[in-house]
Write a protein that holds these residues in place. Structure first.
Motif, PDB file in Angstrom:
ATOM      1  N   ARG A 142       0.835  -1.202   0.000  1.00 39.74           N
ATOM      2  CA  ARG A 142       0.000   0.000   0.000  1.00 39.74           C
ATOM      3  C   ARG A 142       0.871   1.254   0.000  1.00 39.74           C
ATOM      4  O   ARG A 142       0.568   2.233  -0.707  1.00 39.74           O
ATOM      5  CB  ARG A 142      -0.914  -0.009   1.237  1.00 39.74           C
ATOM      6  N   ALA A 143       1.944   1.247   0.780  1.00 36.40           N
ATOM      7  CA  ALA A 143       2.860   2.391   0.804  1.00 36.40           C
ATOM      8  C   ALA A 143       3.519   2.597  -0.556  1.00 36.40           C
ATOM      9  O   ALA A 143       3.816   3.733  -0.943  1.00 36.40           O
ATOM     10  CB  ALA A 143       3.916   2.190   1.879  1.00 36.40           C
ATOM     11  N   HIS A 144       3.728   1.518  -1.276  1.00 35.04           N
ATOM     12  CA  HIS A 144       4.264   1.626  -2.644  1.00 35.04           C
ATOM     13  C   HIS A 144       3.226   2.247  -3.565  1.00 35.04           C
ATOM     14  O   HIS A 144       3.546   3.111  -4.401  1.00 35.04           O
ATOM     15  CB  HIS A 144       4.668   0.239  -3.149  1.00 35.04           C
ATOM     16  N   GLU A 145       1.987   1.850  -3.413  1.00 36.78           N
ATOM     17  CA  GLU A 145       0.909   2.366  -4.262  1.00 36.78           C
ATOM     18  C   GLU A 145       0.711   3.868  -4.090  1.00 36.78           C
ATOM     19  O   GLU A 145       0.393   4.573  -5.052  1.00 36.78           O
ATOM     20  CB  GLU A 145      -0.398   1.633  -3.943  1.00 36.78           C
ATOM     21  N   ILE A 146       0.932   4.379  -2.872  1.00 40.52           N
ATOM     22  CA  ILE A 146       0.727   5.817  -2.635  1.00 40.52           C
ATOM     23  C   ILE A 146       2.014   6.621  -2.813  1.00 40.52           C
ATOM     24  O   ILE A 146       2.036   7.821  -2.569  1.00 40.52           O
ATOM     25  CB  ILE A 146       0.124   6.081  -1.232  1.00 40.52           C
ATOM     26  N   GLY A 147       3.095   5.951  -3.224  1.00 40.52           N
ATOM     27  CA  GLY A 147       4.298   6.670  -3.621  1.00 40.52           C
ATOM     28  C   GLY A 147       5.352   6.867  -2.556  1.00 40.52           C
ATOM     29  O   GLY A 147       6.362   7.516  -2.818  1.00 40.52           O
ATOM     30  N   LEU A 148       5.157   6.309  -1.356  1.00 34.35           N
ATOM     31  CA  LEU A 148       6.176   6.466  -0.318  1.00 34.35           C
ATOM     32  C   LEU A 148       7.343   5.516  -0.543  1.00 34.35           C
ATOM     33  O   LEU A 148       8.503   5.906  -0.440  1.00 34.35           O
ATOM     34  CB  LEU A 148       5.572   6.221   1.062  1.00 34.35           C
ATOM     35  N   ILE A 149       7.038   4.271  -0.833  1.00 35.11           N
ATOM     36  CA  ILE A 149       8.061   3.248  -1.038  1.00 35.11           C
ATOM     37  C   ILE A 149       8.351   3.099  -2.524  1.00 35.11           C
ATOM     38  O   ILE A 149       7.434   3.066  -3.357  1.00 35.11           O
ATOM     39  CB  ILE A 149       7.609   1.914  -0.418  1.00 35.11           C
ATOM     40  N   ASN A 150       9.642   3.012  -2.868  1.00 34.66           N
ATOM     41  CA  ASN A 150      10.042   2.924  -4.271  1.00 34.66           C
ATOM     42  C   ASN A 150       9.857   1.535  -4.859  1.00 34.66           C
ATOM     43  O   ASN A 150       9.376   1.381  -5.995  1.00 34.66           O
ATOM     44  CB  ASN A 150      11.515   3.335  -4.424  1.00 34.66           C
ATOM     45  N   GLU A 151      10.267   0.508  -4.096  1.00 36.27           N
ATOM     46  CA  GLU A 151      10.173  -0.865  -4.583  1.00 36.27           C
ATOM     47  C   GLU A 151       9.823  -1.791  -3.431  1.00 36.27           C
ATOM     48  O   GLU A 151      10.244  -1.571  -2.298  1.00 36.27           O
ATOM     49  CB  GLU A 151      11.498  -1.345  -5.195  1.00 36.27           C
ATOM     50  N   VAL A 152       9.062  -2.832  -3.741  1.00 34.24           N
ATOM     51  CA  VAL A 152       8.777  -3.899  -2.792  1.00 34.24           C
ATOM     52  C   VAL A 152       9.352  -5.183  -3.372  1.00 34.24           C
ATOM     53  O   VAL A 152       9.057  -5.538  -4.518  1.00 34.24           O
ATOM     54  CB  VAL A 152       7.269  -4.057  -2.540  1.00 34.24           C
TER      55      VAL A 152
END
Length: 255
Positions: free
Chosen positions: A166-176
């Motif tokens: 979810r954090a990736h989807e909102i732009g906080l995390i670059n890669e999972v």
């Protein structure tokens, strides 16, 4: 100084800082915050270091935040958060988010330039659950993710946790990435950054963070000052273009 709470290693111009209290879910007490300050000062001042990776020991937690038990027993003496922004580190910082980041642990996440997360990692805030104000971490998170998601972290406490995806989807995390790929992937990115001009990288990072403090028109002026200063004063500006024109690897100045 012998470090007891963190591990600090330097290889190929990359410093890796590991919060090393897995038995306490990498919670930070006064000594941990002091040692993190020592590590960030080394990153800032050592010209051999061009990139830093911040991570946690084990695979359960990146950091459980403030060691509440230690604080309940003795109070807080070291109130300076142990993140790079509080120590004026403008070299690129990659957060390898190896597990949950809770409360004060969000400092390290929010203040990094790039965030690479293991699939099981998650963000949690418990400030309000223990009678503490959620503000310092939020000040940076609000510049990187929607207000509603920061409010979710704060007001819903443990039930408002945000997954890595979810954090990736909102732009906080670059890669999972899969957990067993996390450290390798963070290092791959770091070694690519190492090839860039150290001075240009630092000037760019500092300029981008500085523009977050002001409005759009003022941000343009701040950014232009950084660009102009670099162009007029640093040899890497001309060297980069010469190397491109001459089809060779650039010879960057390391200060």
């Amino acid at each position: 100084m012998e470090l007891k709470r963190i591990l600090f290693e330097v290889s190929e111009h990359v410093a890796t800082i590991t919060i090393n209290r897995p038995e306490r879910l990498n919670a930070t007490d006064d000594l941990t915050r002091t040692e993190l300050g020592i590590a960030w000062a080394r990153v800032r001042d050592d010209p051999d270091i061009r990139v830093a990776i911040i991570t946690g020991a084990g695979d359960r937690a990146f950091s459980a935040g403030q060691d509440v038990r230690a604080t309940a027993e003795s109070g807080i003496r070291n109130k300076v958060p142990g993140s790079r922004l509080h120590h004026n580190v403008w070299k690129p910082v990659i957060c390898a988010l190896n597990g949950m980041a809770v409360g004060g642990g969000l400092h390290q996440v929010a203040d990094s330039d790039l965030i690479i997360a293991a699939e099981h990692a998650e963000l949690i805030d418990t400030h309000l659950a223990v009678g503490n104000v959620f503000a310092l971490e939020a000040a940076v998170l609000l510049r990187r993710m929607p207000l509603s998601m920061v409010m979710q972290l704060a007001l819903m406490t443990k039930k408002g946790r945000i997954s890595a995806q979810r954090a990736h989807e909102i732009g906080l995390i670059n890669e999972v990435v899969p957990a067993d790929r996390l450290q390798q992937r963070a290092r791959e990115i770091a070694l690519d950054i190492v090839k860039l001009s150290p001075a240009t990288v630092q000037a760019s990072i500092k300029a981008m963070w500085a523009t977050l403090d002001v409005g759009l028109h003022a941000a343009h002026d701040v950014a232009y000052r950084y660009v102009l200063q670099h162009q007029l004063t640093h040899p890497d500006y001309r060297e980069g273009m010469l190397a491109f024109a001459e089809k060779r690897e650039p010879r960057w100045v390391v200060e």
